[in-house]
Design a protein around this motif. Structure first.
Motif, PDB file in Angstrom:
ATOM      1  N   MET A   1      -5.810  -6.371   1.663  1.00  0.00           N
ATOM      2  CA  MET A   1      -5.746  -5.551   3.002  1.00  0.00           C
ATOM      3  C   MET A   1      -6.638  -5.532   4.234  1.00  0.00           C
ATOM      4  O   MET A   1      -7.719  -6.905   3.953  1.00  0.00           O
TER       5      MET A   1
ATOM      6  N   VAL B   1       1.289   4.940   0.997  1.00  0.00           N
ATOM      7  CA  VAL B   1       0.369   6.169   2.104  1.00  0.00           C
ATOM      8  C   VAL B   1       1.390   7.895   2.107  1.00  0.00           C
ATOM      9  O   VAL B   1       1.210   7.473   2.859  1.00  0.00           O
TER      10      VAL B   1
ATOM     11  N   ARG C   1       0.846  -1.434  -0.026  1.00  0.00           N
ATOM     12  CA  ARG C   1      -0.430  -0.355  -0.178  1.00  0.00           C
ATOM     13  C   ARG C   1       1.104   1.508  -0.177  1.00  0.00           C
ATOM     14  O   ARG C   1       1.973   1.151   0.767  1.00  0.00           O
TER      15      ARG C   1
ATOM     16  N   ILE D   1      -5.344   5.726   2.064  1.00  0.00           N
ATOM     17  CA  ILE D   1      -3.814   4.911   1.052  1.00  0.00           C
ATOM     18  C   ILE D   1      -3.934   5.761  -0.464  1.00  0.00           C
ATOM     19  O   ILE D   1      -5.523   6.020  -0.809  1.00  0.00           O
TER      20      ILE D   1
ATOM     21  N   ASP E   1      -9.323   3.780   4.183  1.00  0.00           N
ATOM     22  CA  ASP E   1      -9.038   4.497   4.004  1.00  0.00           C
ATOM     23  C   ASP E   1      -8.528   4.745   2.532  1.00  0.00           C
ATOM     24  O   ASP E   1      -8.066   6.478   2.314  1.00  0.00           O
ATOM     25  N   TYR E   2      -8.709   3.913   2.102  1.00  0.00           N
ATOM     26  CA  TYR E   2      -8.159   4.336   0.447  1.00  0.00           C
ATOM     27  C   TYR E   2      -9.896   4.968  -0.256  1.00  0.00           C
ATOM     28  O   TYR E   2      -9.492   6.009  -0.826  1.00  0.00           O
TER      29      TYR E   2
ATOM     30  N   VAL F   1       1.490  -5.136   2.609  1.00  0.00           N
ATOM     31  CA  VAL F   1       0.486  -5.775   2.683  1.00  0.00           C
ATOM     32  C   VAL F   1       0.434  -7.407   3.759  1.00  0.00           C
ATOM     33  O   VAL F   1      -0.393  -7.302   4.462  1.00  0.00           O
TER      34      VAL F   1
ATOM     35  N   ASP G   1      -8.034  -0.549   5.949  1.00  0.00           N
ATOM     36  CA  ASP G   1      -6.982  -0.507   4.272  1.00  0.00           C
ATOM     37  C   ASP G   1      -8.256   0.607   3.274  1.00  0.00           C
ATOM     38  O   ASP G   1      -7.702   0.977   2.966  1.00  0.00           O
TER      39      ASP G   1
END
Length: 260
Positions: A176, A65, A63, A75, A183-184, A100, A180
């Motif tokens: 993930m 970040v 990932r 992300i 956050d993406y 990940v 995750d």
């Protein structure tokens, strides 16, 4: 002991193998480098580090970040085998990259990478195409974050994760965490889980495992990603099973309250 080839050895090796370079593309620059292994969760490099190397992913998922000034984590992308990381026109890496899963990478000195790109027109074209794809992906994510509903965001994400596969029904690996994914996509864990459950309830996906989602109706997923309502794709068998109380709970969820 450092097992990497020296800069002189690398330059000599590359210059005598122009045919394989043209045949295998950017990967040919990394093929003679040893594989480096990283455990899940390990950082590959940090945002702000000197950009001394370019990497090719050979196995696993990573990932990319960015940390905001208020401490929030964004992300910006997930990297899979065949992807490059660390390609930058700046002297520093512009994001942090973390494993990940267990990953394997090949590392190539940046100054040699840039030298070969400048010397080989075909590689320059391939790199330009790759950078254009990354720019397009960044623009798609910006649109996804700013305009789309939770249904549209998750549908688009699943289509992205399935983009390297073919077929109507497919199992998509999602190594993930839900955090995750949130956050993406700019969503909370609860919204990711609730939307996944909603898709499963509509018969669009199945969730045989926490890290696997099987797409059952690709046409429905594409339609939702384009802005259509998930409920319009409820399978007939699911309609018969639905109960007024369940409908009320779904309505409550859509307004942000937790189901009973």
């Amino acid at each position: 002991m450092n097992m990497q080839l020296t800069s002189v050895q690398l330059a000599k090796q590359i210059s005598t193998e122009n045919a394989p370079l043209a045949a295998t593309g950017l990967s040919s620059l990394f093929i003679h480098q040893p594989r480096e292994r990283f455990a899940a969760g390990a950082p590959i490099f940090w945002e702000g580090d000197r950009a001394t190397h370019v990497y090719e992913v050979t196995e696993g998922m990573l990932r990319a970040v960015r940390l905001l000034s208020d401490g929030r984590r964004i992300i910006v992308g997930f990297l899979r085998p065949g992807d490059l990381l660390g390609v930058s026109f700046r002297d520093q890496y512009i994001y942090t990259v973390e494993a990940v899963t267990k990953v394997e990478l090949r590392r190539f000195p940046r100054h040699l990478f840039e030298g070969e790109i400048a010397r080989q027109p075909i590689l320059r074209e391939l790199l330009f195409s790759r950078l254009c794809d990354e720019m397009s992906a960044a623009q798609d994510q910006a649109v996804l974050l700013s305009r789309r509903s939770a249904d549209e965001k998750l549908a688009s994400f699943l289509l992205l994760m399935a983009s390297r596969r073919m077929g109507q029904h497919m199992a998509v690996d999602l190594p993930m965490t839900r955090q995750d994914i949130g956050d993406y996509l700019g969503m909370t864990i609860e919204t990711v889980s609730r939307t996944t459950t909603k898709f499963a309830g509509c018969g669009i996906v199945a969730t045989p495992d926490r890290h696997i989602i099987t797409i059952l109706r690709m046409d429905a997923l594409r339609s939702i990603a384009e802005g259509n309502e998930c409920e319009t794709w409820i399978a007939p068998s699911k309609v018969k099973m639905r109960h007024p109380v369940a409908d009320a709970r779904i309505s409550m969820d859509d307004h942000g309250r937790q189901p009973h």
